[in-house]
Every structure is written in structure tokens, then in C-alpha cells.
Design a protein around this motif. Structure first.
Motif, short mmCIF file in Angstrom:
data_model
loop_
_atom_site.label_atom_id
_atom_site.label_comp_id
_atom_site.label_asym_id
_atom_site.label_seq_id
_atom_site.Cartn_x
_atom_site.Cartn_y
_atom_site.Cartn_z
N ASN A 29 -0.57 6.37 9.55
CA ASN A 29 0.57 6.21 8.82
C ASN A 29 0.17 6.39 7.21
N LEU A 30 -1.09 5.74 6.88
CA LEU A 30 -1.61 6.08 5.50
C LEU A 30 -1.68 7.42 5.12
N GLU A 31 -2.31 8.17 6.00
CA GLU A 31 -2.33 9.61 5.73
C GLU A 31 -1.23 10.18 5.55
N LEU A 32 -0.21 10.00 6.46
CA LEU A 32 1.17 10.54 6.43
C LEU A 32 1.88 10.35 5.12
N ASP A 83 -1.02 -6.08 -0.44
CA ASP A 83 -0.41 -6.14 -1.54
C ASP A 83 -0.42 -4.83 -2.33
N GLN A 84 -1.54 -3.99 -2.02
CA GLN A 84 -1.54 -2.85 -2.64
C GLN A 84 -0.66 -1.96 -1.98
N LEU A 85 -0.38 -1.83 -0.69
CA LEU A 85 0.56 -1.05 -0.25
C LEU A 85 1.88 -1.32 -0.69
N ILE A 86 2.23 -2.56 -0.87
CA ILE A 86 3.50 -2.92 -1.51
C ILE A 86 3.83 -2.18 -2.81
N GLN A 87 2.79 -2.44 -3.61
CA GLN A 87 2.74 -1.77 -4.86
C GLN A 87 2.73 -0.37 -4.88
N ALA A 88 1.92 0.30 -3.74
CA ALA A 88 1.95 1.76 -3.95
C ALA A 88 3.29 2.29 -3.39
N ASN A 89 4.06 1.35 -2.74
CA ASN A 89 5.08 1.73 -1.98
C ASN A 89 6.31 1.51 -3.21
N TYR A 90 6.36 0.71 -3.98
CA TYR A 90 6.90 0.64 -5.26
C TYR A 90 7.11 1.59 -6.26
N THR A 91 5.63 2.25 -6.54
CA THR A 91 5.50 2.98 -7.33
C THR A 91 5.30 4.18 -7.11
N LYS A 92 5.14 4.59 -5.66
CA LYS A 92 4.95 5.85 -4.97
C LYS A 92 3.75 6.39 -5.41
N ASN A 93 2.49 5.55 -5.51
CA ASN A 93 1.25 5.93 -6.18
C ASN A 93 0.25 6.16 -5.02
N ALA A 94 0.14 7.49 -4.70
CA ALA A 94 -0.87 7.67 -3.80
C ALA A 94 -2.41 7.33 -4.12
N GLU A 95 -2.91 7.17 -5.14
CA GLU A 95 -3.95 6.46 -5.35
C GLU A 95 -4.43 4.98 -4.79
N LEU A 96 -3.29 4.31 -5.00
CA LEU A 96 -3.20 2.98 -4.31
C LEU A 96 -3.47 3.01 -2.90
N VAL A 97 -2.72 4.06 -2.13
CA VAL A 97 -2.86 4.31 -0.85
C VAL A 97 -4.26 4.68 -0.26
N LYS A 98 -4.65 5.44 -1.30
CA LYS A 98 -6.16 6.02 -0.94
C LYS A 98 -7.22 4.80 -0.84
N LEU A 103 -10.83 1.38 2.45
CA LEU A 103 -11.08 0.04 2.83
C LEU A 103 -10.73 0.03 4.52
N LEU A 104 -9.71 0.54 4.88
CA LEU A 104 -9.45 0.65 6.52
C LEU A 104 -10.42 1.50 7.15
N THR A 105 -10.75 2.58 6.72
CA THR A 105 -12.00 3.40 7.25
C THR A 105 -13.21 2.57 7.33
N GLU A 106 -13.43 1.95 6.44
CA GLU A 106 -14.76 1.08 6.65
C GLU A 106 -14.58 0.19 7.73
N ILE A 107 -13.59 -0.54 7.67
CA ILE A 107 -13.44 -1.58 8.50
C ILE A 107 -13.14 -1.08 9.94
N MET A 108 -12.31 -0.02 10.04
CA MET A 108 -12.52 0.66 11.29
C MET A 108 -13.65 1.28 12.06
N THR A 109 -14.49 1.73 11.05
CA THR A 109 -15.62 2.21 11.54
C THR A 109 -16.41 1.32 11.94
#
Length: 140
Positions: A29-32, A83-98, A103-109
Motif C-alpha cells: 500500500n505504501l508503494e502504491l 503520524d507521518q502517514l497522516i501528515q503525508a496524506n494531508y500534504t500528499k508528500n511522497a517523501e514522508l511516505v518513503k 522504517l517498515l522495510t527494516e522492521i519487516m526484514t
């Protein structure tokens, strides 16, 4: 590659496998969302970011706080990511999503590596307490 699981197949998964599936779904979902933001498809980005945030919320709800400080730290990371995703969604900032995706990639790995090792270092007494809680909470 998106994989659809039937209810029967999902019920056969262990809690650890379900957590791995949640990480994978959140990652997708983050990549999309990043692609949708880049393509200026903000309605789609909103949907993907909401789904990712919902998954993070569910992951946070599944934390076993009996595990100690690591559980508290993971909770803080999940809250930060949400919190970062809420801010990213509000501003449509792809850098925040990245940032969240990294972080998710590190946890998932780390999670997937731990599943492969399949060693359990949690003391038996803590497991018994957690199991007793789970058994009584199901019926209340």
C-alpha cells in the motif's frame, strides 16, 4: 505480487505469519501510495495511505507488552509511522511516505529473519501468563 487468501487459508496461518502478511500488505500500500502521489492521483493515494495506516494501527494493537522494552519501542515506532502517514496524506508528500516505507522495510526484514530462525527466548512463565490472559479474555 498481490496474493489473495481465503478465510480458511488465513485461519491456518500462525500469528507470526499473519503479522508477516500485514507487513507485506502495508508495504504494498505504501508503494502504491507513492506511485499515486507521483502520478497526481490523490484520491487513490488517500485510499492507499488510509489502508496502510489501518494496518499499522492493527500491528500496534497486536503488540505483546509483556515482551518488555522492545514492545514499548515498537509501539513508539508504529505511532511515529502513523503520524507521518497522516501528515503525508494531508500534504500528499511522497517523501514522508518513503520515510515510513524505509522504517517498515527494516522492521519487516527483521521480522522475517526472526521467523526463519524460529527461536523463542521468551521465558515460559511469561508465556503462561499471556496464554491465561488470552483464554479468559476470549470468553468475557
Amino acid at each position: 505480487m498481490t496474493q489473495i487468501l481465503t478465510n480458511e487459508a488465513l485461519h491456518k496461518k500462525s500469528p507470526q505469519e499473519i503479522t508477516a502478511l500485514l507487513y507485506e500488505a502495508c508495504y504494498n500500500n505504501l508503494e502504491l501510495a507513492i506511485k499515486a502521489i507521483d502520478d497526481k492521483e490523490f484520491t487513490k493515494a488517500n485510499d492507499f495511505l488510509q489502508k496502510a495506516n489501518d494496518i499499522i494501527y492493527r500491528l500496534g494493537g497486536g503488540i505483546n507488552y509483556e515482551a518488555g522494552i522492545v514492545a514499548d519501542q515498537l509501539d513508539s515506532i508504529y505511532n511515529y509511522m502513523a503520524d507521518q502517514l497522516i501528515q503525508a496524506n494531508y500534504t500528499k508528500n511522497a517523501e514522508l511516505v518513503k520515510v515510513v516505507l524505509n522504517l517498515l522495510t527494516e522492521i519487516m526484514t527483521a521480522w522475517n529473519q526472526a521467523m526463519k530462525k524460529n527461536t523463542d527466548i521468551q521465558p515460559k512463565t511469561i508465556k503462561q501468563k499471556a496464554n491465561a490472559y488470552e483464554q479468559t479474555s476470549i470468553y468475557e
